[in-house]
Design an enzyme around this catalytic site. Sequence first.
Site, PDB file in Angstrom:
ATOM      1  N   ARG A 120      66.012  -8.816  18.172  1.00  0.00           N
ATOM      2  CA  ARG A 120      66.537  -8.102  19.090  1.00  0.00           C
ATOM      3  C   ARG A 120      66.812  -8.567  20.515  1.00  0.00           C
ATOM      4  O   ARG A 120      68.030  -8.660  21.175  1.00  0.00           O
ATOM      5  CB  ARG A 120      65.877  -6.858  19.503  1.00  0.00           C
ATOM      6  N   HIS A 204      70.683  -1.278  27.322  1.00  0.00           N
ATOM      7  CA  HIS A 204      70.783   0.411  27.091  1.00  0.00           C
ATOM      8  C   HIS A 204      72.194   0.736  27.760  1.00  0.00           C
ATOM      9  O   HIS A 204      72.298   1.989  28.266  1.00  0.00           O
ATOM     10  CB  HIS A 204      69.642   1.080  27.624  1.00  0.00           C
ATOM     11  N   GLN A 253      69.601   3.023  20.329  1.00  0.00           N
ATOM     12  CA  GLN A 253      68.570   2.860  21.465  1.00  0.00           C
ATOM     13  C   GLN A 253      68.919   1.553  22.327  1.00  0.00           C
ATOM     14  O   GLN A 253      69.119   1.773  23.567  1.00  0.00           O
ATOM     15  CB  GLN A 253      67.090   2.542  20.895  1.00  0.00           C
TER      16      GLN A 253
END
Length: 314
Positions: A120, A204, A253
Site C-alpha cells: 500500500r 485519501h 479507503q
Amino acid sequence: MSDNHAFALVFPGQGSQSVGMLRGLAAVYPVIGETFSEAGDILGFDMRALIEQGPEEELNRTAITQPALLAADIACYRAWRAAGGGVPASAAGHSLGEYAALVCAESLVFADALRLVARRGQLMQEAVPEGAGGMAAILGLTDEVVQEVCQEAAQGDVLAAVNFNAPGQVVIAGARAGVERAIQAAKGRGAKRALVLAVSVPSHCALMTPAAERFAQALAEVAIAPPKLPVWHNADVSVSADAAAIRSALTRQLSLPVRWVDTVKRLVQEGASSILECGPGKVLTGLNKRIASVPCLALGAPEDLTAALAAARP
C-alpha cells in the site's frame, strides 16, 4: 468503565511514528521487541533496529512507515493482552490503523497485513511524483467551510477535505499548488491555523485512485476472515462481515476521506463505555476527547497502560 468488554480500541495511522516509539513499554513487555523482530523477519529487513535507532528519514518513508506503524500498533495490543487487558467490544483505525483493527479482530493475519501495508505504501508513493502533491491541516473552520475553500481553490486541480479528525480540525489533500491556494483562502476565511503537513503523499483524495486500482489486486490475493468483533471502516462508517465487503472498504479507503468524527461518535452510540488508543503516541486520544462523551485513554506508555487497565476493570 463498568464493563471490561464495553471498551473500543482505536489504532493510530501514519504520523504517529517516531524513532524509539514504544520504548518505555518495550522495557516492561518483551512482546514489543519480539513483535518488531517478527515483522522484520516477515518483510526481510531489521525493523527492530530501524524503530529503535533510526534513521528518522528511513522510518518516515511511506513504504517503510506503514508496516512499521502496523507492527507498533499490534505490539501495543499484544502488550495490553499480556498485561491482562481484555478483548474490545469493537475497533477502528485511522487510515493505516484500520489494518491493525482487522488484525485485532482476527480478520487479517499479521504477516498478510504487514505485506499488504508495505505494498500500500509503495503504491501510494508511486501514484504521485515527489513534490507534486501535498496535505495541510486547517484548524478553526467548520467542515463545510473547509469544503467550500477546497472547491474555490482547486482551479482545476485535485483538492479535497480528506481527514475529518475532530470538530474544527480538517486535513486537506491534493495537488501541491491547490493545497497552497487553499491555505491562503482558509486564512482569509478566519482559520486559526493552516499549515502544510510533512508528508510525501496526498492521501485519501482522487490522486490515489491509480494506487487503489492496483492495490485491489494485492487485496484479492490475501485471505480475509469474518471479523470476530465489529471493525468500523473509515470510508463509510460501516462494518463488514464478509471478505468481499472488507476488500471493497479497504480499496475505497485509499481515495476517500477518513471520517474520524463520525466513527468515534458511532463507537459511543454502539455502546463503547471508553475508547482506548492502541499504538504509539496520543494523537487519536487528543482527537477523541474532543468528539466523545466517554473516557478516552492511551496505551502507548507503561503508566498509561496501567491506568487503562485499572479503569477497564469492573
